[in-house]
Design a protein around this motif. Sequence first.
Motif, PDB file in Angstrom:
ATOM      1  N   VAL A 292      78.926  49.919  71.227  1.00 38.43           N
ATOM      2  CA  VAL A 292      79.601  51.068  71.051  1.00 38.43           C
ATOM      3  C   VAL A 292      78.869  52.331  70.662  1.00 38.43           C
ATOM      4  O   VAL A 292      78.627  52.195  69.285  1.00 38.43           O
TER       5      VAL A 292
ATOM      6  N   LEU B 249      86.028  50.442  70.615  1.00 37.75           N
ATOM      7  CA  LEU B 249      86.352  49.134  69.897  1.00 37.75           C
ATOM      8  C   LEU B 249      87.489  48.241  70.159  1.00 37.75           C
ATOM      9  O   LEU B 249      87.412  47.155  70.184  1.00 37.75           O
TER      10      LEU B 249
ATOM     11  N   ARG C 148      86.747  46.412  73.232  1.00 41.96           N
ATOM     12  CA  ARG C 148      85.400  45.963  73.499  1.00 41.96           C
ATOM     13  C   ARG C 148      85.197  44.792  74.111  1.00 41.96           C
ATOM     14  O   ARG C 148      84.630  44.681  75.048  1.00 41.96           O
TER      15      ARG C 148
ATOM     16  N   GLY D  91      80.678  46.587  75.977  1.00 45.35           N
ATOM     17  CA  GLY D  91      79.871  47.634  75.451  1.00 45.35           C
ATOM     18  C   GLY D  91      80.161  48.955  75.984  1.00 45.35           C
ATOM     19  O   GLY D  91      80.428  49.272  77.123  1.00 45.35           O
TER      20      GLY D  91
END
Length: 730
Positions: free
Chosen positions: A462, A526, A529, A534
């Motif tokens: 990320v 996140l 994710r 990503g």
Amino acid sequence: MHRLLEGLVVVEASRGVAVRYCGRLFARLGATVTRAAGGDDAAIGYAGEAGRAYGRWLDQGKVAGAPASADLVIGGQDPADLVEAAALAGRLDAVLLELTWFHAEGPWTQWRGTDELIQALTGVTYPFGPKDGPPILSQGHGPQITAGVTAFNAALGALLAHPRPGRVSVNVFEAFMCLTETGAVSALMEGGGSVRLGVNRFVPTYPCTSYRTADGWLGVSTLTPAQWKGLCGILGRPELAEAPRFATTVERLLAADEIDALLAPLFLARSTAEWVALSDAARIPATPMPDLAELPKVDHWAERGAFGPFGEGEITAPNLPWRMMFGGAAPALESGPPQAPLRGVRVVDFSMGWAGPLCARTLGDLGADVVKIESESHPDWWRGWEADEAGDPPPRETKFSFISMNRNKRGVVLDLLTPDGVSKARELVAGADVVVENFAAGVMDKLGLGSAVRRELNPGLVAVSMPAFGAGGPLSGIRAYGSTVEQASGLPFVNGCDGWAPCLQHVAFGDPIAGLFAAAAVLSALYARERAGGAEIDLAQVACLFQFAADAVVAQQFTEGPLPRTGSRRPRAAPTAVVAAGGEDCWLAVAVDGPRAWRALCGVLGRDDWADDPTLSRVEGRAARADAIEAALASWAAPQDAEFAAGRLQSAGVPAAPVLRGDVLAYLPQLAEAGFWPEMERRYVGRHVIPAAPFAYDGVRPALLRPAPILGEHTEEVLDELLSAGRTRA
């Protein structure tokens, strides 16, 4: 927009703007958000139909009803709403996010809060306005918007934890301290005081102002000697760069009126676009300054989708300030404990200054391992501009703005202009969960660390890039400071008074705000994710300030001609004013936000006739007689200490506050009793004050584990970890 938070259920238990903006972020990112019922939005934003439209924007994507279960209940900002929210969270077995005006400990705990008072108490109002006063209150709901995104970050962190904490606490006052906390620490530890030098006059930069061009306005910011020389060159007055009286930025600030008299006529010779092109070629931060009507139509923002219709499509307002691209398999995020939900997450922080480091600091406060990358030749510019570091202690290790912004990080020195430095940086990226950078658009590509390289090294990464205008679009190459960001945002046409040039409310308003939104984007990516992969996040710092201008952008669409600029007055509350109190340059801010507060003010002033006057029972009637009401308030306040007068008014039920200077904030009992100013120990400076995180889990603020790193302090430690990881993979 990807529904990153799909599956989360959030319930709003209040109609406060901070609560609703926090909920808006959850809703726009895919959570199911149930809005609170009741209330009349004619009393928010620019009031009336414009206020109601702004309320619809705050509620975009939310639903009505009562869910059987929830993950999060957002309560605040009044005590009664918090009691109801706590009971609701208990019934739904949800985390409670309590969003108050002030911390539960301290002398102001029972004070009534408004956006205007928070501006006054955080030191934001004092330097904005004419040199001789009065200071000017900015328009809008900026403190509540700031608290909303701060609360979003804290709440999403809590929802990532296992087990989840039961209660998340955020208050508007401490959240808005993000704009002044570093200055307060610097004033305490290094000395110096707050000053008000006039409109568009902020320490330490000049020119840092707006100039009329042949067809509009140009925002200019020159800090370094090279920028001043370049500006004089493109204006055809190179001899000004050699004048000793203009040699430093501080000397130019003191001679600002003379400089404006010399430069302003020259800018009239060309169009804004021509000046932007010339400035870009000379490496000078300069930006077009569109007004509120022009802003949503600017090609750059249209291309980025920064604005869009909502509701029935009749009104245009800001979208979220980032674009995201997803791809690449990524493992699920391992949940950390309640006090450190990002424990185990590795962040590589290439950023400098304020915006990027605040994003990374927020992630560090949530438990992430943040590795800050600098080099000997290019240290973080908040360490200072000094080329000679031979002092004892080294000057670059004594700057408290840097120290405040970079706690809870490890420091590594890598020269990214060498193959070896880039190679090691790539190894760090390959093993990271998050990358943060705030270079100008294209710089990371030139260093060999751009998005394509990052994706190849680490598909599940990320990464957030945060140039002022974003990484794509016609304006993406513009160089910028935090002042440039505000100059481009439309806000200079909102604040101040009719007849003023477009004006800044802060020396670098865009910087900390962008840092908070960058953290929000990273946390959202996140959270999703494992499902989304990503992410490359392209955040435009200018677009973050559109969130603060949203009520004005909406109101402009209900207004013929330019939106009026009314100083401290505003259509939703009257009287709203700053008046002189006893003592030199001492001021009192008052914001009467409803009939009850108005009757209380009348009682304090001894004006029963006003309390009984039906024409003054409505805000429109009081606004029509604002001059007389403010004169009576000024007469009452003149012989009194500002804080004493504010306390008297607050005790009577009138929202009021002293207008505080930034250099007194580190001494405030409210912040001291709340635990906002803890101390840390650091080489070269010893024991020092540091701002705490502006949130708590179950009553405990995030731990302060490390002071800001000495340049390169952890290089060997981190590189040894890389070597060890390489052996393990082998």
